[in-house]
Design a protein around this motif. Structure first.
Motif, PDB file in Angstrom:
ATOM      1  N   ILE A   1      -9.248   0.928  -5.694  1.00 56.69           N
ATOM      2  CA  ILE A   1     -10.170   0.834  -4.555  1.00 56.69           C
ATOM      3  C   ILE A   1     -11.440   0.066  -4.897  1.00 56.69           C
ATOM      4  CG2 ILE A   1     -11.800   2.249  -3.218  1.00 56.69           C
ATOM      5  CD1 ILE A   1      -9.544   4.097  -2.521  1.00 56.69           C
TER       6      ILE A   1
ATOM      7  N   LEU B   1      -3.792   4.190  -5.921  1.00 57.36           N
ATOM      8  CA  LEU B   1      -4.650   3.508  -4.958  1.00 57.36           C
ATOM      9  C   LEU B   1      -6.130   3.763  -5.253  1.00 57.36           C
ATOM     10  CD1 LEU B   1      -4.933   1.760  -2.512  1.00 57.36           C
ATOM     11  CD2 LEU B   1      -4.536   3.758  -1.045  1.00 57.36           C
TER      12      LEU B   1
ATOM     13  N   SER C   1     -11.283   7.201  -0.362  1.00 63.15           N
ATOM     14  CA  SER C   1     -12.614   6.744  -0.777  1.00 63.15           C
ATOM     15  C   SER C   1     -13.602   7.903  -0.784  1.00 63.15           C
ATOM     16  CB  SER C   1     -13.107   5.646   0.176  1.00 63.15           C
ATOM     17  OG  SER C   1     -12.270   4.509   0.121  1.00 63.15           O
TER      18      SER C   1
ATOM     19  N   LEU D   1       0.836  -1.203   0.000  1.00 65.17           N
ATOM     20  CA  LEU D   1       0.000   0.000   0.000  1.00 65.17           C
ATOM     21  C   LEU D   1       0.871   1.253   0.000  1.00 65.17           C
ATOM     22  CD1 LEU D   1      -3.154   0.105   0.130  1.00 65.17           C
ATOM     23  CD2 LEU D   1      -2.906   0.749   2.528  1.00 65.17           C
TER      24      LEU D   1
ATOM     25  N   LEU E   1      -7.247   5.179   3.514  1.00 60.17           N
ATOM     26  CA  LEU E   1      -8.276   4.557   2.681  1.00 60.17           C
ATOM     27  C   LEU E   1      -9.618   5.271   2.821  1.00 60.17           C
ATOM     28  CD1 LEU E   1      -7.453   0.769   3.068  1.00 60.17           C
ATOM     29  CD2 LEU E   1      -7.461   2.083   0.941  1.00 60.17           C
TER      30      LEU E   1
ATOM     31  N   ASP F   1      -3.070   3.463   7.602  1.00 58.48           N
ATOM     32  CA  ASP F   1      -3.634   2.904   6.370  1.00 58.48           C
ATOM     33  C   ASP F   1      -5.152   3.057   6.352  1.00 58.48           C
ATOM     34  OD1 ASP F   1      -1.091   2.049   5.538  1.00 58.48           O
ATOM     35  OD2 ASP F   1      -1.284   0.179   6.683  1.00 58.48           O
ATOM     36  N   LYS F   2      -5.781   2.879   7.505  1.00 55.63           N
ATOM     37  CA  LYS F   2      -7.238   3.020   7.585  1.00 55.63           C
ATOM     38  C   LYS F   2      -7.661   4.456   7.286  1.00 55.63           C
ATOM     39  CE  LYS F   2      -7.476  -0.658  11.061  1.00 55.63           C
ATOM     40  NZ  LYS F   2      -7.902  -1.035  12.425  1.00 55.63           N
TER      41      LYS F   2
END
Length: 381
Positions: free
Chosen positions: A86, A82, A107, A74, A103, A99-100
């Motif tokens: 997704i 990325l 998103s 990642l 993302l 990382d959370k």
């Protein structure tokens, strides 16, 4: 002991401990995916373990182009790269709190509505940043404070139920709005037309207060009891920018409301209707008042479901089944005992029956509308 006389170990057995997935997880995952929601698992486990669990739960399949990454992989991807993967991303192994957050942020930049689950202190920033944060009931107080919803049993099945009930509430709000606007259109339309045709106050102020109680208080209670149907989880999610009034809703409001105005006007001014009953103008206005309230009950039946059958699943809405008969009963009490306060005179059974028959023609009229719209939608595909 070996033949050479040296100590040696012989493998006798291999014991493997494995936590089985909870009962109902696969069904819950399938329900969520059928609802148009993408599931991504972010875990601290290694890649192989994470993929195995995701595959067992039913949301990872290499043949469908699903992607699994590690936190190291990642890091090598730019934000743009990325974002491009997704839609196919399903597993992130050895995931870190950063990382959370990344993302969730990317998103949201793709205009996706993001839900995040978590239970630890490190999950709190991602729970707070997500559109909907699902904190686990066994988690830390900080995670629970950061989340929007606390899942008491730590189950994805509960998340599936939360989505279902959220969609049910949204649909119930839309149903109530349709009912209110149709009734308002009918009331305003007949009041305006009555003035134009020289009929002062076809609906009096006191009568209008009773109509408003039906439209607001009683109507909201009736539609609040609508059941959570599994079919809601088989429809695509509503887009973030979609208005509360959809085109289909506007079409129903105009057509059903328009029919209610035409029916009310015809009943009010038609010489044939007056001749059918006879009596004074006060008698006729009482009959019209009865027609309008009974028509409101019919409109409520039409707006509570999109199905052709207006009585579909009605037994599962106890509030509706109680409130609408109460409305009819109170209306009869007003007609027979309201007197000058409600500008009403007692009607005989035949008059009430004919008024109800006229009023409930709104149901077949709306059923025809539903059939035509359904045929048009199928033909347009």
């Amino acid at each position: 002991r070996s033949e050479r006389g040296k100590d040696a170990l012989t493998l006798v057995a291999l014991i493997v401990l494995k936590d089985k997935i909870r009962k109902g997880v696969r069904d819950a995952v399938a329900s969520i995916e059928n609802a148009g929601i993408q599931i991504v698992m972010l875990t601290g486990d290694n890649r192989d373990t994470a993929i195995s669990i995701a595959r067992e739960c039913g949301f990872f399949n290499e043949n469908r182009g699903n992607i699994a990454l590690t936190a190291t992989e990642l890091d090598r991807l730019s934000d743009g790269e990325l974002k491009s993967i997704i839609p196919n991303l399903r597993v992130v192994a050895r995931a870190r709190p950063s990382d959370k957050i990344r993302l969730v942020r990317l998103s949201q930049e793709l205009d996706l509505v993001v839900g995040m689950t978590g239970d630890g202190i490190n999950d709190a920033p991602a729970l707070k940043l997500a559109d909907v944060g699902f904190a686990m009931g066994s988690g830390t107080d900080i995670a629970k404070s950061a989340g929007d919803v606390v899942i008491l049993d730590d189950s994805i099945f509960s998340i599936s139920r939360t989505i279902l009930y959220g969609r049910t509430i949204f649909k119930s709000i839309r149903k109530f709005i349709k009912f209110q606007l149709i009734m308002n259109l009918a009331a305003c339309g007949i009041t305006l037309i009555g003035q134009i045709l020289g009929i002062d106050n076809p609906i009096t102020i006191i009568q209008m207060l009773w109509v408003n109680i039906i439209m607001d208080t009683l109507g909201s209670l009736a539609f609040a009891g609508e059941p959570a149907l599994e079919e809601y989880m088989k429809r695509p999610a509503v887009k973030r920018e979609e208005p509360i009034l959809s085109r289909a809703m506007v079409r129903q409001i105009l057509l059903t409301g328009g029919y209610a105005v035409v029916l009310s006007t015809f009943f009010l001014v038609s010489p044939s209707v007056r001749h059918l009953f006879g009596g004074s103008m006060e008698d006729h206005l009482t009959r019209f008042f009865a027609l309008f309230i009974f028509m409101g009950i019919g409109i409520a039946l039409c707006t509570r479901t999109d199905r052709i059958n207006p009585f579909a699943n009605i037994r599962r809405n106890a509030a509706f089944m109680l409130i609408m008969p109460v409305v009819a009963a109170v209306q009869l009490l007003i007609i027979y005992f309201g007197g000058e306060v409600f500008r009403c005179v007692p009607l005989d059974g035949q008059e009430l029956m004919v008024c109800a028959m006229f009023a409930f023609t709104v149901i077949p009229a709306d059923t025809i509308r539903k059939c035509v719209c359904r045929i048009a939608d199928v033909s347009g595909r």
